[in-house]
Write a protein that holds these residues in place. Structure first.
Motif, PDB file in Angstrom:
ATOM      1  N   GLY A  76       1.051  -0.899  -0.035  1.00 32.69           N
ATOM      2  CA  GLY A  76      -0.167  -0.044  -0.051  1.00 32.69           C
ATOM      3  C   GLY A  76       0.975   1.033   0.074  1.00 32.69           C
ATOM      4  O   GLY A  76       0.053   2.536  -0.471  1.00 32.69           O
ATOM      5  N   LYS A  77       2.375   1.123   0.118  1.00 32.75           N
ATOM      6  CA  LYS A  77       3.083   2.016  -0.086  1.00 32.75           C
ATOM      7  C   LYS A  77       2.876   2.994  -1.315  1.00 32.75           C
ATOM      8  O   LYS A  77       2.846   2.111  -2.050  1.00 32.75           O
ATOM      9  CB  LYS A  77       4.507   1.864   0.678  1.00 32.75           C
ATOM     10  N   VAL A  78       3.445   4.081  -1.541  1.00 29.50           N
ATOM     11  CA  VAL A  78       3.020   4.926  -2.797  1.00 29.50           C
ATOM     12  C   VAL A  78       4.306   5.352  -3.072  1.00 29.50           C
ATOM     13  O   VAL A  78       5.762   5.453  -2.084  1.00 29.50           O
ATOM     14  CB  VAL A  78       2.227   6.089  -2.919  1.00 29.50           C
ATOM     15  N   GLU A  79       5.200   5.574  -4.437  1.00 26.18           N
ATOM     16  CA  GLU A  79       6.487   6.212  -4.677  1.00 26.18           C
ATOM     17  C   GLU A  79       6.003   7.545  -4.778  1.00 26.18           C
ATOM     18  O   GLU A  79       5.479   8.155  -5.917  1.00 26.18           O
ATOM     19  CB  GLU A  79       7.281   5.460  -5.744  1.00 26.18           C
ATOM     20  N   GLU A  80       6.811   8.246  -4.573  1.00 29.37           N
ATOM     21  CA  GLU A  80       7.075   9.585  -5.410  1.00 29.37           C
ATOM     22  C   GLU A  80       8.482  10.117  -4.959  1.00 29.37           C
ATOM     23  O   GLU A  80       8.767  11.608  -5.053  1.00 29.37           O
ATOM     24  CB  GLU A  80       5.875  10.968  -3.822  1.00 29.37           C
ATOM     25  N   THR A 119       2.184   6.771   3.470  1.00 27.55           N
ATOM     26  CA  THR A 119       3.391   6.573   2.746  1.00 27.55           C
ATOM     27  C   THR A 119       4.278   7.971   3.781  1.00 27.55           C
ATOM     28  O   THR A 119       3.466   9.089   3.318  1.00 27.55           O
ATOM     29  CB  THR A 119       3.746   6.712   1.820  1.00 27.55           C
ATOM     30  N   ALA A 120       4.426   8.267   5.324  1.00 27.41           N
ATOM     31  CA  ALA A 120       4.898   8.865   5.730  1.00 27.41           C
ATOM     32  C   ALA A 120       5.912   8.575   6.483  1.00 27.41           C
ATOM     33  O   ALA A 120       5.298   7.563   7.342  1.00 27.41           O
ATOM     34  CB  ALA A 120       3.789   9.983   6.269  1.00 27.41           C
ATOM     35  N   GLY A 121       6.377   9.536   7.536  1.00 30.59           N
ATOM     36  CA  GLY A 121       6.862   9.714   9.065  1.00 30.59           C
ATOM     37  C   GLY A 121       8.387   8.018   8.648  1.00 30.59           C
ATOM     38  O   GLY A 121       8.131   8.369   9.871  1.00 30.59           O
ATOM     39  N   SER A 122       8.474   8.009   7.609  1.00 30.12           N
ATOM     40  CA  SER A 122       9.786   7.449   7.149  1.00 30.12           C
ATOM     41  C   SER A 122       9.231   6.075   7.744  1.00 30.12           C
ATOM     42  O   SER A 122      10.165   5.436   8.400  1.00 30.12           O
ATOM     43  CB  SER A 122      11.233   7.518   8.248  1.00 30.12           C
ATOM     44  N   ARG A 123       8.078   5.667   7.788  1.00 26.72           N
ATOM     45  CA  ARG A 123       7.911   4.309   8.332  1.00 26.72           C
ATOM     46  C   ARG A 123       8.064   3.263   7.321  1.00 26.72           C
ATOM     47  O   ARG A 123       7.676   2.388   7.450  1.00 26.72           O
ATOM     48  CB  ARG A 123       6.282   4.143   8.852  1.00 26.72           C
ATOM     49  N   THR A 124       8.622   3.850   5.693  1.00 24.74           N
ATOM     50  CA  THR A 124       8.544   2.677   4.771  1.00 24.74           C
ATOM     51  C   THR A 124       9.941   1.943   5.622  1.00 24.74           C
ATOM     52  O   THR A 124       9.862   0.184   5.273  1.00 24.74           O
ATOM     53  CB  THR A 124       8.875   3.125   3.824  1.00 24.74           C
ATOM     54  N   PRO A 378      -3.544   5.828  -0.149  1.00 26.71           N
ATOM     55  CA  PRO A 378      -4.344   5.303  -1.173  1.00 26.71           C
ATOM     56  C   PRO A 378      -5.952   5.420  -0.630  1.00 26.71           C
ATOM     57  O   PRO A 378      -6.578   5.121  -0.630  1.00 26.71           O
ATOM     58  CB  PRO A 378      -4.039   4.255  -1.588  1.00 26.71           C
ATOM     59  N   GLN A 379      -5.270   4.301   1.319  1.00 27.01           N
ATOM     60  CA  GLN A 379      -6.337   3.475   1.903  1.00 27.01           C
ATOM     61  C   GLN A 379      -7.941   4.462   2.483  1.00 27.01           C
ATOM     62  O   GLN A 379      -8.446   4.628   2.345  1.00 27.01           O
ATOM     63  CB  GLN A 379      -6.067   2.098   3.181  1.00 27.01           C
ATOM     64  N   SER A 380      -6.584   5.248   3.181  1.00 27.46           N
ATOM     65  CA  SER A 380      -7.125   7.011   3.308  1.00 27.46           C
ATOM     66  C   SER A 380      -8.420   7.639   2.780  1.00 27.46           C
ATOM     67  O   SER A 380      -8.734   8.050   2.907  1.00 27.46           O
ATOM     68  CB  SER A 380      -6.284   7.584   4.242  1.00 27.46           C
ATOM     69  N   VAL A 381      -7.240   7.853   1.229  1.00 27.46           N
ATOM     70  CA  VAL A 381      -8.164   8.147   0.855  1.00 27.46           C
ATOM     71  C   VAL A 381      -9.845   7.647   0.482  1.00 27.46           C
ATOM     72  O   VAL A 381     -10.725   8.318  -0.257  1.00 27.46           O
ATOM     73  CB  VAL A 381      -7.509   9.078  -0.422  1.00 27.46           C
ATOM     74  N   GLY A 406       5.769  14.755  -2.967  1.00 28.96           N
ATOM     75  CA  GLY A 406       5.208  15.163  -2.330  1.00 28.96           C
ATOM     76  C   GLY A 406       5.483  15.507  -0.872  1.00 28.96           C
ATOM     77  O   GLY A 406       5.461  16.546   0.169  1.00 28.96           O
ATOM     78  N   PHE A 407       6.646  14.793  -0.190  1.00 28.61           N
ATOM     79  CA  PHE A 407       7.406  16.031   1.054  1.00 28.61           C
ATOM     80  C   PHE A 407       6.148  15.491   2.009  1.00 28.61           C
ATOM     81  O   PHE A 407       6.342  17.077   3.208  1.00 28.61           O
ATOM     82  CB  PHE A 407       7.776  16.983   0.743  1.00 28.61           C
ATOM     83  N   GLY A 408       5.507  15.101   2.315  1.00 24.60           N
ATOM     84  CA  GLY A 408       4.651  15.356   3.477  1.00 24.60           C
ATOM     85  C   GLY A 408       3.016  16.532   2.841  1.00 24.60           C
ATOM     86  O   GLY A 408       2.470  16.025   3.700  1.00 24.60           O
ATOM     87  N   GLY A 409       3.092  16.648   1.813  1.00 25.55           N
ATOM     88  CA  GLY A 409       2.038  17.246   0.893  1.00 25.55           C
ATOM     89  C   GLY A 409       0.676  16.747   0.626  1.00 25.55           C
ATOM     90  O   GLY A 409       0.119  17.705   0.801  1.00 25.55           O
ATOM     91  N   LYS A 410       1.050  15.518   0.674  1.00 23.07           N
ATOM     92  CA  LYS A 410       0.049  15.398  -0.334  1.00 23.07           C
ATOM     93  C   LYS A 410      -1.042  14.123   0.392  1.00 23.07           C
ATOM     94  O   LYS A 410      -1.627  12.907   0.058  1.00 23.07           O
ATOM     95  CB  LYS A 410       0.246  14.402  -1.373  1.00 23.07           C
ATOM     96  N   HIS A 411      -1.326  14.104   1.710  1.00 22.87           N
ATOM     97  CA  HIS A 411      -1.629  13.597   2.755  1.00 22.87           C
ATOM     98  C   HIS A 411      -3.182  13.124   2.165  1.00 22.87           C
ATOM     99  O   HIS A 411      -4.172  12.471   2.819  1.00 22.87           O
ATOM    100  CB  HIS A 411      -1.829  13.522   4.402  1.00 22.87           C
TER     101      HIS A 411
END
Ligand code: FES
Ligand code: FES
Lengths: 714, 156
Positions: A76-80, A119-124, A378-381, A406-411
């Motif tokens: 479910g992670k994205v590549e940005e 995909t946030a918080g350096s969690r991947t 994706p799932q949250s949207v 995105g840099f965290g700007g596309k939540h």
């Protein structure tokens, strides 16, 4: 509506979603085959349905082996641009013992992939990479057991290399592909992913730890890759949305008739929402202009950036969301101090300005909505869209093609929602891409901050008291990494005039800027050398290592002696998201023009065992230069509810000419698990620059961006 | 009033009927579906929309399509010859000079135009020529490496 959703978002992003996949895939074998490509897929069990709990995630939900031996892995992670596609491919290849080109990674398609969280918080790296590795290692074990059964030998007598299982004694071999053709792999993969499966130790890594290029790189240099804004569907229209003239303005009346009379134009009004769709974006913009002229708005007053910091201070709500964190007694520490220093730092709002603005294509078919969107969750949207359109989540499919940063700007999925509204009315697919000005105005911002610091030194020049309050930006990395007996840190909310949210490293940049600038001020007050002063208070061996490495490679002691009134050097360090960073910089000062020019950055960074050195280097270089933007030039200006610099003309981001000499030293620490490396390298750069400016000029600039005007008088 | 414009795009002659003011960028993306050319700002300040017009770099977002009449346009899709990539494309791959890659087509075409008129640029000349091209992933160091590498390759 979006605001409400967003309020919830801010909460959920503070408490990160669980990292384990919550698989809600409900697909028949047929639709799976259709989605992944007919004929390829063989291992899906009928009606894969996996419960919400972590222990119930099956191998099949994560991984398929196709008849031709290619392996499909799902996330479910994205590549940005941060490199997750290569890294997750490596993770699977490593544990399956295959070459990376055997893996096809399907990312961020809610119809196919497990929910790996935003995909946030350096969690991947710390969460999704291990999840994929566990699934791949379990799959490898299951396949090996099938071979053992076939040969009637003990599993321990078998080795796996390059997708081939070998019985050492008899030299018989069998490939995954062959097993997939002949055995009930589907049955085997219906099993749960083993949580205790042994993962390949770092010193045996063959694929992880190497600079594997992003698998779809070639498509990026040929223009073949379709970003969210590039998706084209049959019969598609292009959309434009009417925006209020200022924040908080409400639409009182509007006349849609002119636009409605235009050929091929669809005009939609639903309360405050007004948009047009047309066969070209030029036409849609013309239609929108026609209706915009007729709109009358009720506006409200709104604070301006000139008064931003007093506004934040005045509206600070201590005792709000988070409690102060204390150790020792701050009152006693300050009372005992022989010297007390007190300073305030300010950080402006900045914008992510991802190279690709928000974009989405929406298509309705039989009451089902499919969107291709540039979002990081994706799932949250998917959930947001289901809520907005009052349909069950299963009727919404969100696909995130590898997107333009995105840099965290596309939540948030505003463009997806807007495109879906237009598409529903038009009964045709609609593509919507925000303009740069829209992105600058209606996306969210990195929070502004006022940070108040108080520090106490004893008679020996040791730090014994530390009082630190961040108003408005948040509590990331707010704890000092230094040994100080009496500490109080507080993250205090306020009334943010602008919509604010996540950004690469969140408030850690602001907190580290204030802390590391203040450390320099305290060192000066103690009559100590900045590096020695830090080391004297620093026990964390990882931070010490990066700090000493950066200083050594920069040749700190020598460069320090060469400081002139026009050339300064400074350093800073910090830790966040379980990684450590230190930077030394040299700046040049142009007093006449009030300009600060960064000449050289030497940064050391450590985030555990390095999984992809090529990508990590890109991330660190990117963070350094991006950090220079926030440090020196980026600042959102606003008045009367409008952004005054909503374009690259008035909002200055780093460009080629700004790029200094950059040395990056990556430290491979194999004694701990890997942490993410795409964010923390940003936090040391601004304070190192501020400290360098001070070293040259004696002028202490306590704001981000650093306004060079102060230097004209120096 | 719509006008008909004839232009050659990636070697193919095209006739386009469009409003003369419509940006070349939109025509490439929406009429010809050549989506490799990107929108980044629409104000001529990011270079994401760079294409070659008669061999020179233009910013297609601020180029009305009428100006492309009778011109030859090369977009990123037209740079490779069959399966063999242009040396600048190859250099970008060799250096790993992309993160998200959204700026990459514009970067590559700008570099192609630069190396065409100055095959051996200094770092300062590269920075000056490419300064309009933004990379928000801030991948500038590797992009510079890629342009240097391409220059070496082209000279050999
Ligand atoms: S989109 Fe043309 S210069 Fe930015
Ligand atoms: S690689 Fe992302 S904008 Fe350049």
């Amino acid at each position: 509506m979006i605001r409400d959703i967003f309020a919830k978002k801010l909460e959920s992003q503070r408490s990160e979603r669980p990292d384990e996949p919550r698989c809600e895939v409900e697909l028949s074998r047929r639709s799976f085959v259709q989605l992944l490509g007919a004929g390829l897929l063989i291992t899906v069990t009928e009606g894969v349905s996996v419960g919400r709990r972590r222990q119930s995630a099956t191998v099949a939900a994560r991984l398929h082996i196709n008849k031709d031996g290619t392996i499909t892995v799902m996330t479910g992670k994205v590549e940005e641009g941060q490199g997750s596609r290569a890294q997750l491919t490596q993770a699977a290849a490593e544990e399956l013992r295959v070459a990376v080109d055997r893996i096809r990674l399907v990312m961020a398609d809610t119809a196919l992939v497990p929910d790996d969280g935003r995909t946030a918080g350096s969690r991947t790296t710390p969460s999704t990479v291990p999840a994929v590795r566990r699934a791949a290692a379990t799959a490898r074990e299951l396949l090996t057991r099938l071979a053992a059964e076939q040969w009637k030998v003990d599993r321990s007598a078998l080795d796996v290399r390059n997708g081939t299982i070998k019985h050492q004694a008899t030299k018989q071999t069998i490939t995954y592909a062959y097993l997939a053709k002949t055995k009930d792999v589907a049955g085997a993969f219906a099993q749960t992913i083993a949580s205790d499966v042994t993962l390949t130790p770092v010193d045996e890594w063959e694929v992880l730890g190497t600079a594997v290029p992003r698998p779809n790189w070639r498509d990026l240099v040929t223009g073949a890759h379709r970003y969210p804004s590039d998706i084209v569907r049959p019969n598609m229209l292009y959309g434009k949305i009417l925006r209020p003239p200022s924040y908080g303005a409400t639409l009182e009346s509007i006349d849609l008739s002119k636009a409605k009379a235009m050929k091929d134009v669809v005009v939609v009004r639903d309360g405050q929402f007004v948009g047009c769709a047309a066969p070209s974006s030029f036409r849609a913009a013309q239609a929108l202009e026609a209706v915009a002229k007729t709109a009358s708005w009720k506006t409200v007053s709104h604070p301006s950036s000139k008064d931003l910091f007093s506004h934040l201070k005045k509206n600070a709500r201590p005792g709000g969301r988070t409690r102060p964190r204390t150790s020792g007694s701050i009152d006693k520490g300050l009372a005992d101090a022989s010297k007390v220093l007190e300073q305030t730092y300010e950080v402006a709002y900045i914008q992510h300005t991802p190279m690709e603005p928000r974009a989405a294509v929406a298509e309705w078919k039989d009451g089902k909505l499919t969107v291709w969107a540039g979002v990081d969750g994706p799932q949250s949207v998917q959930g947001d869209l289901a809520g907005t359109f009052r349909i069950p989540s299963e009727r919404v499919r969100v696909i995130v093609p590898d997107m333009g940063s995105g840099f965290g700007g596309k939540h948030t999925g505003e463009a997806a929602e807007e495109a879906a509204r237009l598409a529903r009315a038009a009964e045709r697919p609609v593509s919507l891409r925000w303009t740069r000005a829209e992105e600058f105005t209606w996306a969210y911002f990195r929070p502004a901050a006022v940070i108040e610091c108080k520090g106490g030194l004893d008679a020996n020049g040791s730090l014994i008291a530390w009082d630190f309050t961040n108003i408005n930006a948040g509590g990331s990395a707010i704890e000092p990494p230094y040994r100080i007996a009496n500490v109080r840190t507080r993250s205090v909310s306020s009334d943010s005039p602008l919509r604010q949210g996540a950004y690469r490293c969140l408030a850690a940049t602001a907190n580290n800027f204030a802390r590391e600038s203040f450390m320099d001020e305290l060192a000066a007050a103690a009559g100590a050398e900045p590096l020695a002063f830090r080391l004297a208070h620093l026990e964390n061996p990882r931070i010490r290592t990066v700090l000493e490495a950066a200083a050594r490679h920069f040749d700190w002691p020598t460069r320090k002696k060469k400081v002139t009134a026009d050339i300064g050097v400074g350093l800073a360090c910090g830790t966040e998201k379980n990684s450590c960073v230190a930077a030394c910089v040299e700046v040049g000062i142009d007093r006449k023009r009030g300009e600060i020019k960064v000449h050289h950055v030497c940064e050391a960074f450590e985030c555990g065992p390095i999984q992809n050195p090529g990508n990590l280097l890109s991330q660190v270089q990117g963070c350094i230069i991006m950090g220079m933007g926030g440090a020196l030039s980026e600042e959102i200006q606003f008045a009367d509810g409008r952004i005054l610099n909503a374009g690259f003309a008035g909002y200055r981001v780093p460009r080629f000419k700004d790029v200094p000499k950059i040395d990056v030293h990556l430290i491979n620490n194999t004694s701990i698990p890997s942490a993410g490396g795409g964010e923390t390298p940003i936090i040391a750069i601004a304070p190192a620059i501020a400290n360098a400016v001070f070293a040259a000029t004696g002028v202490r600039i306590r704001s981000m961006p650093m306004r060079g005007a102060a230097l004209k008088q120096a | 009033m719509d006008v008909t414009i004839s232009l050659t795009v990636n070697g193919i002659e095209r006739a386009i009927t469009a409003d003369p003011e419509r940006p070349l960028l939109d025509v490439l993306r929406e009429e010809l579906h050549l989506t490799g050319t990107k929108y980044g700002c629409g104000e001529g300040r990011c270079g994401a929309c760079s294409v070659l017009m008669d061999g020179k770099r233009v910013l297609s977002c601020v180029t009305p399509v009428a100006q492309a009449d009778k011109k030859t346009i090369t977009t990123i899709e037209g740079l490779a010859t069959g399966d063999s990539l242009h040396p600048v494309q190859e250099a970008f791959l060799a250096e790993g000079a992309m993160q998200c890659g959204y700026c990459t087509p514009g970067m590559i075409l700008t570099a192609v135009a630069l190396l065409e008129k100055n095959p051996d640029p200094t770092d300062e000349e590269i920075a000056a020529e490419m300064n309009v091209n933004l990379c928000r992933c801030n991948g500038y160091p590797k992009i510079l490496n890629a342009v240097r590498r391409a220059a070496e390759k082209i000279q050999r």
